[in-house]
Scaffold this active site. Sequence first.
Site, PDB file in Angstrom:
ATOM      1  N   ARG A 246       1.408  -8.275  11.011  1.00  0.00           N
ATOM      2  CA  ARG A 246       2.868  -7.491  11.074  1.00  0.00           C
ATOM      3  C   ARG A 246       3.795  -8.467  11.016  1.00  0.00           C
ATOM      4  O   ARG A 246       5.094  -8.086  10.499  1.00  0.00           O
ATOM      5  CB  ARG A 246       2.907  -6.934  12.548  1.00  0.00           C
ATOM      6  CG  ARG A 246       1.912  -6.006  13.143  1.00  0.00           C
ATOM      7  CD  ARG A 246       1.894  -5.030  11.881  1.00  0.00           C
ATOM      8  NE  ARG A 246       0.708  -5.168  11.255  1.00  0.00           N
ATOM      9  CZ  ARG A 246       0.322  -4.542  10.108  1.00  0.00           C
ATOM     10  NH1 ARG A 246       1.095  -3.756   9.371  1.00  0.00           N
ATOM     11  NH2 ARG A 246      -0.899  -4.691   9.363  1.00  0.00           N
TER      12      ARG A 246
ATOM     13  N   GLN B  92      -8.555  -3.594   9.215  1.00  0.00           N
ATOM     14  CA  GLN B  92      -7.700  -2.935   9.852  1.00  0.00           C
ATOM     15  C   GLN B  92      -8.141  -1.835  10.539  1.00  0.00           C
ATOM     16  O   GLN B  92      -7.195  -0.891  11.433  1.00  0.00           O
ATOM     17  CB  GLN B  92      -6.287  -2.551   9.264  1.00  0.00           C
ATOM     18  CG  GLN B  92      -5.665  -4.031   8.635  1.00  0.00           C
ATOM     19  CD  GLN B  92      -4.112  -3.758   7.967  1.00  0.00           C
ATOM     20  OE1 GLN B  92      -3.370  -2.885   8.817  1.00  0.00           O
ATOM     21  NE2 GLN B  92      -4.198  -3.818   6.750  1.00  0.00           N
TER      22      GLN B  92
ATOM     23  N   LYS C 131       0.800  -1.268  -0.166  1.00  0.00           N
ATOM     24  CA  LYS C 131      -0.044   0.062   0.028  1.00  0.00           C
ATOM     25  C   LYS C 131       0.796   1.284   0.050  1.00  0.00           C
ATOM     26  O   LYS C 131       0.495   2.040  -0.821  1.00  0.00           O
ATOM     27  CB  LYS C 131      -0.872  -0.052   1.121  1.00  0.00           C
ATOM     28  CG  LYS C 131      -1.605   1.184   1.246  1.00  0.00           C
ATOM     29  CD  LYS C 131      -2.470   1.093   2.721  1.00  0.00           C
ATOM     30  CE  LYS C 131      -1.153   1.592   3.841  1.00  0.00           C
ATOM     31  NZ  LYS C 131      -1.828   1.879   5.145  1.00  0.00           N
ATOM     32  N   THR C 132       1.791   1.253   0.801  1.00  0.00           N
ATOM     33  CA  THR C 132       2.842   2.599   1.050  1.00  0.00           C
ATOM     34  C   THR C 132       3.257   2.682  -0.386  1.00  0.00           C
ATOM     35  O   THR C 132       3.560   3.836  -0.750  1.00  0.00           O
ATOM     36  CB  THR C 132       3.631   2.384   2.249  1.00  0.00           C
ATOM     37  OG1 THR C 132       3.176   1.888   3.173  1.00  0.00           O
ATOM     38  CG2 THR C 132       4.496   3.363   2.307  1.00  0.00           C
TER      39      THR C 132
ATOM     40  N   ASP D 166      -4.924   8.359   3.439  1.00  0.00           N
ATOM     41  CA  ASP D 166      -4.382   7.069   3.843  1.00  0.00           C
ATOM     42  C   ASP D 166      -5.028   6.636   5.038  1.00  0.00           C
ATOM     43  O   ASP D 166      -5.565   7.390   5.637  1.00  0.00           O
ATOM     44  CB  ASP D 166      -2.832   7.027   4.269  1.00  0.00           C
ATOM     45  CG  ASP D 166      -2.170   5.665   4.445  1.00  0.00           C
ATOM     46  OD1 ASP D 166      -2.675   4.660   3.743  1.00  0.00           O
ATOM     47  OD2 ASP D 166      -1.070   5.770   4.765  1.00  0.00           O
ATOM     48  N   GLU D 167      -5.141   5.109   5.307  1.00  0.00           N
ATOM     49  CA  GLU D 167      -5.762   4.651   6.539  1.00  0.00           C
ATOM     50  C   GLU D 167      -7.213   5.146   6.711  1.00  0.00           C
ATOM     51  O   GLU D 167      -7.450   5.614   7.717  1.00  0.00           O
ATOM     52  CB  GLU D 167      -4.853   5.003   8.014  1.00  0.00           C
ATOM     53  CG  GLU D 167      -3.653   4.717   7.806  1.00  0.00           C
ATOM     54  CD  GLU D 167      -3.331   3.175   8.099  1.00  0.00           C
ATOM     55  OE1 GLU D 167      -4.089   2.361   8.064  1.00  0.00           O
ATOM     56  OE2 GLU D 167      -2.153   2.806   8.084  1.00  0.00           O
TER      57      GLU D 167
END
Length: 740
Positions: free
Chosen positions: A600, A248, A32-33, A217-218
Site C-alpha cells: 500500500r 493478494q 490494474k484499476t 476484479d479481484e
Amino acid sequence: MKSIADLNPSQQEAVKAANGPVMIVAGAGSGKTRVLTYRIAYLISCGVPAHQILALTFTNKAAHEMRSRIVTLVGDSAQSLWMGTFHSVFARILRREADHLGFTKTFTIYDSDDSLGVVKKTMARLGISLQQFNPNMIRARISTAKNQLVLPSDYVARSRDIVDEKTALVYAEYQKSLRKSNALDFDDLLIKPIELFEKNAALLERYQYRFRFLLVDEFQDTNKAQYVMTKLLGGQHRNICIVGDDAQSIYSFRGADIRNILDFERDFPECKQFRLEQNYRSTKTILQAADTLIRFNLNRLNKNLWTENPQGAPVTILDCHDEQDEGQQIVRALQREISSAKLELNDLAILYRTNAQSRALEDALRRSGLPYTIVGGIRFYERKEIKDVISYLRVLVNPQDEESLLRIINVPSRGIGDTSIENIVGYALGKKTTVYAALSEVEQIANLTDRAKRSVVEFRTFLKKFNELAGKLSLSEFSRSMVDELGILRMLKEEGTTEALGRWENIQELLSAISEFASTHSEPTLEQFLEEVALVADIDSWEGTQNAVTLMTLHASKGLEFPVVFVAGMEEGLLPFYSSTIDSSNLEEERRLFYVGITRAERKLYLSHAKVRFRFGDLSYQSESRFLLEIGKENIEYQSGPRRISSLTTGGEGHRQWKSSHTKKTRHAEPKDVDRTPEYESESQEQFEVTRGTIVRHETFGRGKVLALSGSGEGQKAVVQFDDYGIKNLVLRFANLRLG
DNA sequence: GCCGCTCTCTTTTTT
DNA sequence: AGAGAGCGGC
C-alpha cells in the site's frame, strides 16, 4: 474516447483483447484499476452497449469510482453499465426473479447476526444444547458449506465429527426458516441465482445474452459459488475477463479460493494471458521488501514486479515497549513525516491486523491532537439501537421476517415478555402460519395474559398505521415519524447518560442517512434503502479526502495506496495471527496479508512491534513477527525508542515467570520448515506438563488434544479440540484435566 | 415481567 | 477489559 497511448504496452494489449476469455495477472500497484476502466471504456467505444457489460468488483466503492472514471472517458452512456459487488448485483437480479424461487421481491437480507439468531432458535427447537455446541461455529460451518455449494442433503454424508452431525440437522432447518421468513442470507445471494439459472435454462439464456461481456476484479478472492456463477453467465460467449493477483488473496476465511485462478485456465484453455509487472506505486526498497517476503510462500504463481521509481528510504522498524509506547512512537514518526516531507494528513495510514488494536493508537492520536478517521470497527448498522429501528422498517416491508419481528415485538419494552413470545411462536408453529399472522389471532392464543394481549393489539395497530402511511409520506418523513411515535428518542434523552446520548445521536444519524439516501435517488424506496444498508462495507463510505490520518485493518486497505504507511503490531501471534487452528496455509495467507499492507505504501513504510500487549484482559508477551525477518535485512533500519523499559527485569513477581518461556528466540522461518507453529505462551502445569499437542481427558467432554495455551498462572487457559465436542476454551485451574 | 447481577466469550479478518 | 447472555430475586 481519449487515447490509450498513456498506457504501457502490456496494459494496452490487455485493454484491446476484447473478445474471448482473458486473464490479467496484475501485481500490486501495476495500474490494474486503470486497465479495467480503459478496457471497459474501450469496449464501449468499439460499439458495445454499456448495459451489455457486467463488471463485478470487490467493494461498492471500487465500482462507484470505476464507473465515474469510465464516464469521464466515454461519457454518460457508461451510466447504464452493470457494476457492483457480486452480492449487490445478484441481489438486484434476485429481486427481479424472486417469484421463480418462491420468494417475493421484498425479501429481507439477513446479516451474520440475523443468521446467528436463526441458528440459535433452530437449535433450541431441535433440542440441541447451545452450551455444548457453539452456535457461532455451527453458523460458520453452514456458511462454509453454502460457499462451496454443499446442500443440506449432501452435508450429512460429509460429516466428520459430532458437530458436523448437528450442523447437518440445523442447516436443513435453517434453510426452511429463512424461506418461511422470506429472507436470504449473504451466502444465498450467491447461491440462489445459481439455483435459479440451473432450474431455468431460458432465464439463464436471457442473462447470458444480456451480459455479453463479463469482467471480474479481484478474482483471487472469489469463492466457489462466485466462480460457478461466472462460468454460468459467461460460458456461452466466453467473453470473460478476470483480473487478479494470487499474492493478494486474503479472504480464504470467507471461502475464497485461489484455485479458481488455476481452474479458469483449465476451463478456458484458449484464454489469453497478460501480466502487468511494472509497479508505478512504490519505491524500489518497498517493492524489494514485499518481494523478499512473498518468496517465503511456496504456494504462489511466479511474478516479477519491477519499478522505475527511485530507491527510496529503508523500511523503518519501531521497537516499542507496549501498545501505548507504540502509539506514541507512531505519532512522533507521523509528526516528523508531516513536517519534513510536506505531507497532508490523508497521505498517512496506520494499518493493523485486528480492530481491537485501534484503541491504543486512537488514544495516542487524540492526545497529540492529530485528527484521524477510522474505517470499520463496530459497524454502524450493527449497533443495537440502529438494528432495532431497521428491524421495524424490515417488518413493514416484509412481515414474514420473523427474526426482525421477534426482535422488535418487545422493543421498546411493552410488556410482551419471553413467555408470551414463546406462546405466540408456539401457536404460529402449531397452526402452520407466520408469527405475524398469529398476532391477528391473539384472542385464540392460550396462556396469554390480558396485559400481553392488549400489548399485542397495540403493537399490531402501530404496524398497521405505518403500513398505511408508507405510501403517503416521503421516505424521510415516514421514518422520522415512525421513530417519533416509537418514543425511543425521548426515552434515550430522559435517560441522559453518555451512553444513551450516544445512541440518541446514532438514531439521528440513521435518520439523516435515510434523508440523504432519499435525496440522492430518483425514486427512493424503503426496500432499496434496506438493501443498500445490508450490503455496504465499511470501506464504501470512506472518502480519504478529509484532512485526517486513516486507521484501518489490513483487509480493508486492499486496493488503496498512501505515501506513508505504518503497519502496527508486528508480533508473532498477531501478525501472523494465530488461533487454535494455524497450519501452513493459514500462515501463507497471513503473509499475503502483510504483503498487501507493505504494497500500500508509495514512499515510506514503518513497521512497529510491542513487547507487551494486553490481549483478552491478560498481559501477553510476544516475540517480534517472523515477517520482520523475511523482508530482507538490507531493506530495513531499526529505530529504537528513546527509552527502553524492560518489564522483564523490572516487573514484579507476576511477570518473572515469563522470563523462561520467552527468552526463546523466534525460529527463523524457512519455507521448508514443516512445523512452523512457534511456542505460544506455553508453561508448565503443577500436576503434569500441558503443552501444545498434549492429549487430555475431561470429565464431560472426553478425550481431546491441546491446540494452544494462553494466559498465565491462575488464569491460564487452554484451547482443546475434543474428539466429540469440538473446540473448547478451558481455564486449566478449573477444567480438571487428566492425561488421556 | 423486569431488573440487576454474574458468567462466558470474545477478537482475526467481512460481503 | 468489555459486552452480551443467562440466571436468580423481586
